[in-house]
Motif scaffolding. Sequence first.
Motif, PDB file in Angstrom:
ATOM      1  N   ALA A 151    -109.183 -74.097 -15.229  1.00  0.00           N
ATOM      2  CA  ALA A 151    -108.648 -74.965 -14.165  1.00  0.00           C
ATOM      3  C   ALA A 151    -107.921 -76.158 -14.778  1.00  0.00           C
ATOM      4  CB  ALA A 151    -109.759 -75.438 -13.231  1.00  0.00           C
ATOM      5  N   ALA A 152    -107.194 -75.884 -15.854  1.00  0.00           N
ATOM      6  CA  ALA A 152    -106.535 -76.971 -16.592  1.00  0.00           C
ATOM      7  C   ALA A 152    -105.428 -77.634 -15.795  1.00  0.00           C
ATOM      8  CB  ALA A 152    -105.976 -76.435 -17.914  1.00  0.00           C
ATOM      9  N   ASN A 153    -104.946 -76.974 -14.740  1.00  0.00           N
ATOM     10  CA  ASN A 153    -103.906 -77.562 -13.893  1.00  0.00           C
ATOM     11  C   ASN A 153    -104.486 -78.393 -12.757  1.00  0.00           C
ATOM     12  OD1 ASN A 153    -104.827 -74.981 -12.996  1.00  0.00           O
ATOM     13  ND2 ASN A 153    -103.193 -74.926 -11.471  1.00  0.00           N
ATOM     14  N   SER A 154    -105.817 -78.538 -12.708  1.00  0.00           N
ATOM     15  CA  SER A 154    -106.448 -79.397 -11.709  1.00  0.00           C
ATOM     16  C   SER A 154    -106.324 -80.859 -12.139  1.00  0.00           C
ATOM     17  CB  SER A 154    -107.925 -79.033 -11.564  1.00  0.00           C
ATOM     18  OG  SER A 154    -108.635 -79.365 -12.756  1.00  0.00           O
ATOM     19  N   ALA A 155    -106.682 -81.770 -11.222  1.00  0.00           N
ATOM     20  CA  ALA A 155    -106.637 -83.191 -11.553  1.00  0.00           C
ATOM     21  C   ALA A 155    -107.610 -83.528 -12.674  1.00  0.00           C
ATOM     22  CB  ALA A 155    -106.939 -84.029 -10.312  1.00  0.00           C
ATOM     23  N   VAL A 156    -108.832 -82.992 -12.599  1.00  0.00           N
ATOM     24  CA  VAL A 156    -109.801 -83.215 -13.677  1.00  0.00           C
ATOM     25  C   VAL A 156    -109.266 -82.660 -14.985  1.00  0.00           C
ATOM     26  CG1 VAL A 156    -112.097 -82.612 -14.549  1.00  0.00           C
ATOM     27  CG2 VAL A 156    -111.819 -83.298 -12.171  1.00  0.00           C
ATOM     28  N   GLY A 157    -108.666 -81.462 -14.926  1.00  0.00           N
ATOM     29  CA  GLY A 157    -108.095 -80.858 -16.123  1.00  0.00           C
ATOM     30  C   GLY A 157    -107.027 -81.721 -16.759  1.00  0.00           C
ATOM     31  N   ALA A 297    -102.374 -89.248 -13.183  1.00  0.00           N
ATOM     32  CA  ALA A 297    -102.448 -87.923 -12.580  1.00  0.00           C
ATOM     33  C   ALA A 297    -101.114 -87.580 -11.934  1.00  0.00           C
ATOM     34  CB  ALA A 297    -103.556 -87.867 -11.541  1.00  0.00           C
ATOM     35  N   ARG A 298    -100.778 -86.316 -11.984  1.00  0.00           N
ATOM     36  CA  ARG A 298     -99.575 -85.833 -11.314  1.00  0.00           C
ATOM     37  C   ARG A 298     -99.833 -85.825  -9.799  1.00  0.00           C
ATOM     38  NH1 ARG A 298     -95.290 -82.437 -13.032  1.00  0.00           N
ATOM     39  NH2 ARG A 298     -94.406 -81.161 -11.365  1.00  0.00           N
ATOM     40  N   VAL A 299     -98.895 -86.364  -9.037  1.00  0.00           N
ATOM     41  CA  VAL A 299     -99.008 -86.406  -7.578  1.00  0.00           C
ATOM     42  C   VAL A 299     -97.951 -85.493  -6.974  1.00  0.00           C
ATOM     43  CG1 VAL A 299     -98.843 -87.868  -5.524  1.00  0.00           C
ATOM     44  CG2 VAL A 299     -99.941 -88.748  -7.599  1.00  0.00           C
ATOM     45  N   GLN A 300     -98.410 -84.567  -6.146  1.00  0.00           N
ATOM     46  CA  GLN A 300     -97.465 -83.629  -5.519  1.00  0.00           C
ATOM     47  C   GLN A 300     -96.820 -84.223  -4.274  1.00  0.00           C
ATOM     48  OE1 GLN A 300     -98.090 -79.365  -5.564  1.00  0.00           O
ATOM     49  NE2 GLN A 300     -98.047 -79.347  -3.330  1.00  0.00           N
ATOM     50  N   LYS A 323    -101.732 -83.818  -7.176  1.00  0.00           N
ATOM     51  CA  LYS A 323    -102.700 -84.326  -6.209  1.00  0.00           C
ATOM     52  C   LYS A 323    -102.030 -84.620  -4.865  1.00  0.00           C
ATOM     53  CE  LYS A 323    -107.110 -85.388  -6.333  1.00  0.00           C
ATOM     54  NZ  LYS A 323    -108.132 -84.472  -6.850  1.00  0.00           N
ATOM     55  N   ILE A 324    -102.805 -84.471  -3.796  1.00  0.00           N
ATOM     56  CA  ILE A 324    -102.374 -84.871  -2.468  1.00  0.00           C
ATOM     57  C   ILE A 324    -103.030 -86.212  -2.164  1.00  0.00           C
ATOM     58  CG2 ILE A 324    -102.358 -84.290  -0.017  1.00  0.00           C
ATOM     59  CD1 ILE A 324    -100.655 -82.423  -1.746  1.00  0.00           C
ATOM     60  N   ILE A 325    -102.204 -87.186  -1.727  1.00  0.00           N
ATOM     61  CA  ILE A 325    -102.677 -88.540  -1.484  1.00  0.00           C
ATOM     62  C   ILE A 325    -102.442 -88.916  -0.026  1.00  0.00           C
ATOM     63  CG2 ILE A 325    -102.444 -90.973  -2.141  1.00  0.00           C
ATOM     64  CD1 ILE A 325    -103.417 -89.297  -4.444  1.00  0.00           C
ATOM     65  N   VAL A 326    -103.436 -89.554   0.575  1.00  0.00           N
ATOM     66  CA  VAL A 326    -103.293 -90.124   1.914  1.00  0.00           C
ATOM     67  C   VAL A 326    -102.958 -91.605   1.762  1.00  0.00           C
ATOM     68  CG1 VAL A 326    -104.432 -90.584   4.114  1.00  0.00           C
ATOM     69  CG2 VAL A 326    -104.968 -88.490   2.850  1.00  0.00           C
ATOM     70  N   GLU A 327    -101.874 -92.043   2.420  1.00  0.00           N
ATOM     71  CA  GLU A 327    -101.501 -93.456   2.471  1.00  0.00           C
ATOM     72  C   GLU A 327    -101.624 -93.908   3.924  1.00  0.00           C
ATOM     73  OE1 GLU A 327     -98.493 -94.356  -1.172  1.00  0.00           O
ATOM     74  OE2 GLU A 327     -97.567 -93.334   0.533  1.00  0.00           O
ATOM     75  N   PRO A 328    -102.803 -94.381   4.324  1.00  0.00           N
ATOM     76  CA  PRO A 328    -103.064 -94.670   5.739  1.00  0.00           C
ATOM     77  C   PRO A 328    -102.127 -95.683   6.357  1.00  0.00           C
ATOM     78  CG  PRO A 328    -105.120 -94.570   4.509  1.00  0.00           C
ATOM     79  CD  PRO A 328    -104.007 -94.563   3.500  1.00  0.00           C
ATOM     80  N   ASN A 329    -101.638 -96.640   5.577  1.00  0.00           N
ATOM     81  CA  ASN A 329    -100.721 -97.647   6.085  1.00  0.00           C
ATOM     82  C   ASN A 329     -99.295 -97.429   5.590  1.00  0.00           C
ATOM     83  OD1 ASN A 329    -102.368 -99.839   7.587  1.00  0.00           O
ATOM     84  ND2 ASN A 329    -103.587 -99.393   5.758  1.00  0.00           N
ATOM     85  N   GLY A 330     -99.053 -96.210   5.054  1.00  0.00           N
ATOM     86  CA  GLY A 330     -97.758 -95.928   4.442  1.00  0.00           C
ATOM     87  C   GLY A 330     -96.756 -95.309   5.393  1.00  0.00           C
TER      88      GLY A 330
END
Length: 336
Positions: A151-157, A297-300, A323-330
């Motif tokens: 799982a080297a392409n994961s965020a932890v990886g 981390a890479r952000v998708q 990674k998928i990021i939530v920006e609640p005020n974005g």
Amino acid sequence: MKAKKAQYSQRGPVPQDVIGAVEFELPALAPGQVRVAVLAAPINPSDVLTLTGEYGLLPPLPATGGNEGVGRVIECGEGVASPAVGSLVLLPVGCGTWTTHLDLPAKHLVELPHDVDPVQLSMLTVNPPTALLMLTEFVDLQPGDWVIQNAANSAVGGYLIQLAKLRGLNTINVVRRASAIEAVKESGAEHVVVDAEDLPKRVREATGGAHVKLAIDCVGGVSTENLARCLDEGGTLVNYGAMSGERCMISPRYFVFRDITLRGFWLSQWFKQATPQKRTEVFGHIAGLIAEGKLQARVQATYDLDHIKQAVQAAASGARDGKIIVEPNGPPRAAI
């Protein structure tokens, strides 16, 4: 004042179907609390498993999604001297971070460098310490030693690759699809291979027959044994997930004849056992590396709360390279 949060009142097999954005009224701010506008909060695999009911720790329902993130203090209650209004703060683990606003005890907040990307800092609490602790808590690795992970392409990886390089360690990085190889190499990996029955042979060729002391498994199934077969006699294999959806499969002969040790790692368990001093030390070290630009981390893509269903669906997809990021005020969702 109207605020908004991503709430779920049930759990189910399709995670995006059980969650949605709802409005709520902010109460009067209590003494000792601060009001934080949430800037960024990631969607981790544990968040998806919480929505499906498969995670090891489930909050009572109804619940707000999100276990980590960062925000900016916008108001202080009576008796609060710090953090001051305008401070960037790390949100407490498990406080429900997919929300525009949180009222939190000031004493539970950790101030962060104000001039660092909030998106990168929002991922500080879960994935980077998981990678760091698996590298440091199980085997006494020295510069030049070899580690193999799947799982080297994961965020932890991705974090593990960067942290290993900073420590002078060599990594062999295993993925489940050829299309993931390039993204893993872009994160700094030199050796990237696709998982298969002949994995040990290709690992020996890549390393020149070097001894591999530590293996890190997030896939389970037959992939666990594939990693075990790459380890040196007396090696340690650490499992922290089951992305395949299957139990770890490994023949007893690797325990009996090659003295392989299989361990499990869960960050929540570490939180329970670690002293406050140790937690502060680990998070301070990671925050420093992020601030220096040595760890990221890479952000998708990023999503606002109105698109939380699409965000969860994207995070649950197995074909991501970031990674998928939530920006609640974005702003509305935008790929980056």
